[in-house]
Enzyme design. Sequence first.
Site, PDB file in Angstrom:
ATOM      1  N   SER A  11       2.969 -26.998 -35.668  1.00 10.33           N
ATOM      2  CA  SER A  11       3.326 -25.582 -35.844  1.00 10.33           C
ATOM      3  C   SER A  11       2.992 -25.165 -37.266  1.00 10.33           C
ATOM      4  O   SER A  11       3.564 -25.705 -38.227  1.00 10.33           O
ATOM      5  CB  SER A  11       4.817 -25.387 -35.575  1.00 10.33           C
ATOM      6  OG  SER A  11       5.216 -24.158 -36.138  1.00 10.33           O
ATOM      7  N   HIS A  36      -0.085 -24.697 -32.797  1.00  9.04           N
ATOM      8  CA  HIS A  36       1.033 -23.851 -32.357  1.00  9.04           C
ATOM      9  C   HIS A  36       1.276 -22.759 -33.406  1.00  9.04           C
ATOM     10  O   HIS A  36       1.466 -23.037 -34.586  1.00  9.04           O
ATOM     11  CB  HIS A  36       2.280 -24.723 -32.189  1.00  9.04           C
ATOM     12  CG  HIS A  36       3.471 -24.020 -31.640  1.00  9.04           C
ATOM     13  ND1 HIS A  36       3.671 -23.819 -30.287  1.00  9.04           N
ATOM     14  CD2 HIS A  36       4.546 -23.462 -32.251  1.00  9.04           C
ATOM     15  CE1 HIS A  36       4.812 -23.185 -30.096  1.00  9.04           C
ATOM     16  NE2 HIS A  36       5.368 -22.946 -31.274  1.00  9.04           N
ATOM     17  N   MET A  40       6.906 -13.955 -34.962  1.00 14.58           N
ATOM     18  CA  MET A  40       8.297 -13.480 -34.982  1.00 14.58           C
ATOM     19  C   MET A  40       8.359 -12.050 -35.510  1.00 14.58           C
ATOM     20  O   MET A  40       7.583 -11.691 -36.400  1.00 14.58           O
ATOM     21  CB  MET A  40       9.137 -14.382 -35.886  1.00 14.58           C
ATOM     22  CG  MET A  40       9.046 -15.859 -35.517  1.00 14.58           C
ATOM     23  SD  MET A  40      10.148 -16.842 -36.546  1.00 14.58           S
ATOM     24  CE  MET A  40       9.672 -18.496 -36.055  1.00 14.58           C
ATOM     25  N   HIS A  69       3.077 -18.706 -29.598  1.00 15.79           N
ATOM     26  CA  HIS A  69       4.469 -18.597 -29.153  1.00 15.79           C
ATOM     27  C   HIS A  69       5.028 -17.265 -29.648  1.00 15.79           C
ATOM     28  O   HIS A  69       5.299 -17.098 -30.840  1.00 15.79           O
ATOM     29  CB  HIS A  69       5.249 -19.795 -29.738  1.00 15.79           C
ATOM     30  CG  HIS A  69       6.712 -19.794 -29.459  1.00 15.79           C
ATOM     31  ND1 HIS A  69       7.593 -20.629 -30.128  1.00 15.79           N
ATOM     32  CD2 HIS A  69       7.471 -19.088 -28.584  1.00 15.79           C
ATOM     33  CE1 HIS A  69       8.823 -20.410 -29.686  1.00 15.79           C
ATOM     34  NE2 HIS A  69       8.783 -19.486 -28.757  1.00 15.79           N
ATOM     35  N   MET A  71       7.749 -14.679 -30.217  1.00 13.77           N
ATOM     36  CA  MET A  71       9.193 -14.419 -30.290  1.00 13.77           C
ATOM     37  C   MET A  71       9.334 -12.960 -30.712  1.00 13.77           C
ATOM     38  O   MET A  71       9.815 -12.640 -31.817  1.00 13.77           O
ATOM     39  CB  MET A  71       9.836 -15.379 -31.302  1.00 13.77           C
ATOM     40  CG  MET A  71       9.953 -16.798 -30.771  1.00 13.77           C
ATOM     41  SD  MET A  71      10.161 -18.033 -32.075  1.00 13.77           S
ATOM     42  CE  MET A  71       8.450 -18.328 -32.490  1.00 13.77           C
ATOM     43  N   GLY A 144      13.482 -19.147 -34.417  1.00 15.51           N
ATOM     44  CA  GLY A 144      13.515 -18.309 -35.612  1.00 15.51           C
ATOM     45  C   GLY A 144      13.092 -19.010 -36.892  1.00 15.51           C
ATOM     46  O   GLY A 144      12.445 -18.408 -37.730  1.00 15.51           O
ATOM     47  N   GLY A 146      11.869 -22.901 -38.928  1.00 18.23           N
ATOM     48  CA  GLY A 146      11.535 -24.317 -38.930  1.00 18.23           C
ATOM     49  C   GLY A 146      12.631 -25.089 -39.653  1.00 18.23           C
ATOM     50  O   GLY A 146      13.539 -24.502 -40.239  1.00 18.23           O
ATOM     51  N   GLY A 147      12.538 -26.410 -39.583  1.00 15.93           N
ATOM     52  CA  GLY A 147      13.422 -27.264 -40.373  1.00 15.93           C
ATOM     53  C   GLY A 147      14.838 -27.410 -39.850  1.00 15.93           C
ATOM     54  O   GLY A 147      15.712 -27.883 -40.569  1.00 15.93           O
ATOM     55  N   GLY A 199       6.626 -28.783 -36.734  1.00 14.19           N
ATOM     56  CA  GLY A 199       6.248 -28.174 -38.006  1.00 14.19           C
ATOM     57  C   GLY A 199       6.548 -29.106 -39.164  1.00 14.19           C
ATOM     58  O   GLY A 199       5.657 -29.729 -39.736  1.00 14.19           O
TER      59      GLY A 199
END
Length: 233
Positions: A11, A36, A40, A69, A71, A144, A146-147, A199
């Site tokens: 990602s 990916h 958003m 993707h 969102m 919404g 990463g991490g 990601g």
Amino acid sequence: MSNHCVKIAPSILSADFACLGQEVKAITNAGADWIHVDIMDGHFVQNLTIGPAVVKAMRPYSSVPFDVHLMIDPAQPFIQAFIDAGADQITTHVELPCVKETIALIKDLGKKAGLAISPKTAPEALFPYLDTIDLILVMTVEPGFGGQSFMNSQLEKIKILREKIQFLNLPIDLAVDGGITPETAQKAIKAGANVLVAGTAVFKNSCYTDNVAALRAAENPLAATKCRPAPAD
Ligand code: DX5
Ligand code: ZN
């Protein structure tokens, strides 16, 4: 379930946005199967990322499929623009209205269609659409950012969806997205996932080839060489 090779979809949300083209090229050389791309809108999710112009700018840096993707709400008015920008497959959320129409639009435009499912949504929400989609994206974090940490609570959902896909004998990829590391990847694959979106685990340091290989090896220790030799940097 591990009768076919796991795909790795880094990602780019965790990439260096100041040099996205080079990052896309680097993860492609590192063995990415798909790129990916998280879109958003600050409304469906509490974060803002990129639009079709940036996808178009990245496109020449890789020949592997762009897995977009969305969102965003609404998604439908932007499908054509993302396809024109170079998306090969587009995933929208099952929580949005007009799911059937959005899938039909993506398919009519000749691309693969996916449905993402957020952690709080029951797997049965996807059942009415299974014979019309190419990909399921099980969110293993709240969409919404990463991490975040992998939600073990989603493993049962992955299992239910894999069983349903197998029962219906449908050629659907079952992807997981959020908190994927070599350790959580193993659990997701065991539950039935065959695509890993990651990601942080890919971009955490500059060793992209090793990081992709470590995820691929989550299937079994020989997978990295058996499925696809990692090209040299
Ligand atoms: C989250 C995005 C993910 C995100 C995953 O909403 O859909 O694709 O990039 O990031 P990690 O792997 O860091 O959890
Ligand atoms: Zn994503």
